[in-house]
Design an enzyme around this catalytic site. Structure first.
Site, PDB file in Angstrom:
ATOM      1  N   TYR A   9       0.822  -1.214   0.000  1.00  0.00           N
ATOM      2  CA  TYR A   9       0.000   0.000   0.000  1.00  0.00           C
ATOM      3  C   TYR A   9       0.857   1.266   0.000  1.00  0.00           C
ATOM      4  O   TYR A   9       0.669   2.169   0.812  1.00  0.00           O
ATOM      5  CB  TYR A   9      -0.911  -0.022   1.242  1.00  0.00           C
ATOM      6  CG  TYR A   9      -2.343   0.409   0.960  1.00  0.00           C
ATOM      7  CD1 TYR A   9      -3.199  -0.416   0.235  1.00  0.00           C
ATOM      8  CD2 TYR A   9      -2.834   1.623   1.403  1.00  0.00           C
ATOM      9  CE1 TYR A   9      -4.504  -0.037  -0.027  1.00  0.00           C
ATOM     10  CE2 TYR A   9      -4.137   2.022   1.129  1.00  0.00           C
ATOM     11  CZ  TYR A   9      -4.967   1.183   0.421  1.00  0.00           C
ATOM     12  OH  TYR A   9      -6.259   1.566   0.149  1.00  0.00           O
ATOM     13  N   PRO A  24       2.295   5.893  -4.929  1.00  0.00           N
ATOM     14  CA  PRO A  24       1.728   7.242  -5.082  1.00  0.00           C
ATOM     15  C   PRO A  24       0.624   7.243  -6.140  1.00  0.00           C
ATOM     16  O   PRO A  24       0.676   6.493  -7.121  1.00  0.00           O
ATOM     17  CB  PRO A  24       2.926   8.076  -5.539  1.00  0.00           C
ATOM     18  CG  PRO A  24       4.114   7.346  -5.025  1.00  0.00           C
ATOM     19  CD  PRO A  24       3.758   5.894  -5.130  1.00  0.00           C
ATOM     20  N   CYS A  81     -15.534   4.025  -0.255  1.00  0.00           N
ATOM     21  CA  CYS A  81     -15.392   4.040   1.205  1.00  0.00           C
ATOM     22  C   CYS A  81     -14.441   5.075   1.785  1.00  0.00           C
ATOM     23  O   CYS A  81     -14.804   5.784   2.726  1.00  0.00           O
ATOM     24  CB  CYS A  81     -14.962   2.648   1.681  1.00  0.00           C
ATOM     25  SG  CYS A  81     -16.214   1.377   1.378  1.00  0.00           S
TER      26      CYS A  81
END
Length: 327
Positions: free
Chosen positions: A99, A102, A110
């Protein structure tokens, strides 16, 4: 997760139930039986606590997106290599290599909604970071729009509205926030999005041909790089025509134009026919001396098309040509 709904139900990271009761036990059991994963962590709690788990989880993910986006903004502003910095930072096992890519910002169903909801829940509760996470997303989109605006493009191309590869969902995708800001700056924007059958989206023309899209765009904004564009860019870096830093900010059209530089080639090795004929740089120079224009469009798996436009006054000049299709 976007594009992972079935997998996440079959292999859930955990099951959170917002109730402590007999029926909650039965419900959790049904979810567990429907999954393929063994030894699933299950937690029972109050419904407000369960909601807080969701809000804080998604806000933490938004925090990671915002963090690496601001790292990229810093590196871009200082002329540094974003990839090298991220790789070095993420070698720390406490941070990890996940994760950390960029992007244009966090979007989708969400994360924008949950971060704002959590911030609203913090009313009368001291905080700084939650508000910063929400503001950072707007700052990122504004920064990208400003960087593009400074290049004074006549037309900006948006390559895909979808948030992830192999996805057809672009609901509240972050790129749309950048698109709106470009329009506010009176910059003409076109879109390439294969999942759209309409000719206009959000006041922008939708271009259905990728080659036409590349050809008319001065700057292309994309989350991912097309393989044929990557090959040209890599070759230019290898021969010292451009630096890796310059390559990071080049548009697809600027990369294709590298083909018209003297002695430029993407061939991996010299062959018996290497060096024969006339280079594209000579062709371009000659055509431009006649007041004409030569352009190249390339589509992966289809080939490349070279278009030559000459003034009508040259129509009386006898011309002989050979038709060539490049694969």
């Amino acid at each position: 997760r976007e594009g992972k709904a079935l997998y996440d139900n079959l292999y859930p990271s955990r099951i959170i139930v917002g109730e402590k009761s007999e029926r909650a036990l039965k419900f959790a059991k049904l979810l567990e039986e429907g999954a393929l994963k063994d030894n699933i962590d299950i937690r029972f709690m109050g419904n407000t606590e369960a909601e807080a788990v969701k809000l804080f989880s998604n806000t933490y993910l938004a925090l990671r997106v915002a963090y690496f986006n601001e790292l990229d903004t810093y590196a871009e502003s200082k002329g540094l290599n974003t990839k090298e910095i991220i790789e070095g930072v993420c070698l720390d096992p406490r941070i990890g290599t996940h994760y950390n890519n960029p992007s244009f910002g966090y979007g989708g169903y969400c994360l924008p909604k949950d971060t704002k909801q959590l911030l609203a829940n913090y009313k009368d509760v001291p905080q700084n970071m939650i508000e910063a996470i929400v503001k950072s997303n707007d700052t990122r989109k504004e920064y990208i729009a400003d960087v593009i605006s400074k290049r004074s493009p006549r037309k900006v191309g948006i390559y895909r509205l979808t948030m992830k590869a192999d996805s057809d969902n672009f609901t509240s995708s972050a790129i749309q926030g950048v698109l709106d800001r470009l329009k506010d700056k009176n910059i003409d924007v076109v879109i390439f999005e294969p999942t759209l059958s309409v000719d206009e989206f959000n006041g922008c023309d939708v271009i259905h041909s990728f080659s036409d899209f590349v050809n008319i765009s001065d700057v292309i904004l994309a989350n991912r790089l097309e393989p044929e564009i990557e090959k040209v860019k890599s070759k230019a870096i290898e021969r010292g025509t451009i630096t890796p830093e310059q390559a990071e900010v080049m548009s697809d059209k600027e990369v294709i134009d590298l083909l018209f530089l003297p002695s430029f080639s993407t061939s991996e090795k010299i062959t018996d026919v290497s060096g024969r004929g006339v280079g594209l740089d000579v062709v371009k120079s000659k055509i431009e001396s006649l007041g004409g224009v030569v352009e190249c469009k390339s589509v992966l798996g289809e080939g490349s098309t070279f278009t030559i436009r000459l003034p009508l006054t040259l129509a009386i000049i006898p011309v002989s040509y050979n038709h060539l299709t490049v694969q």
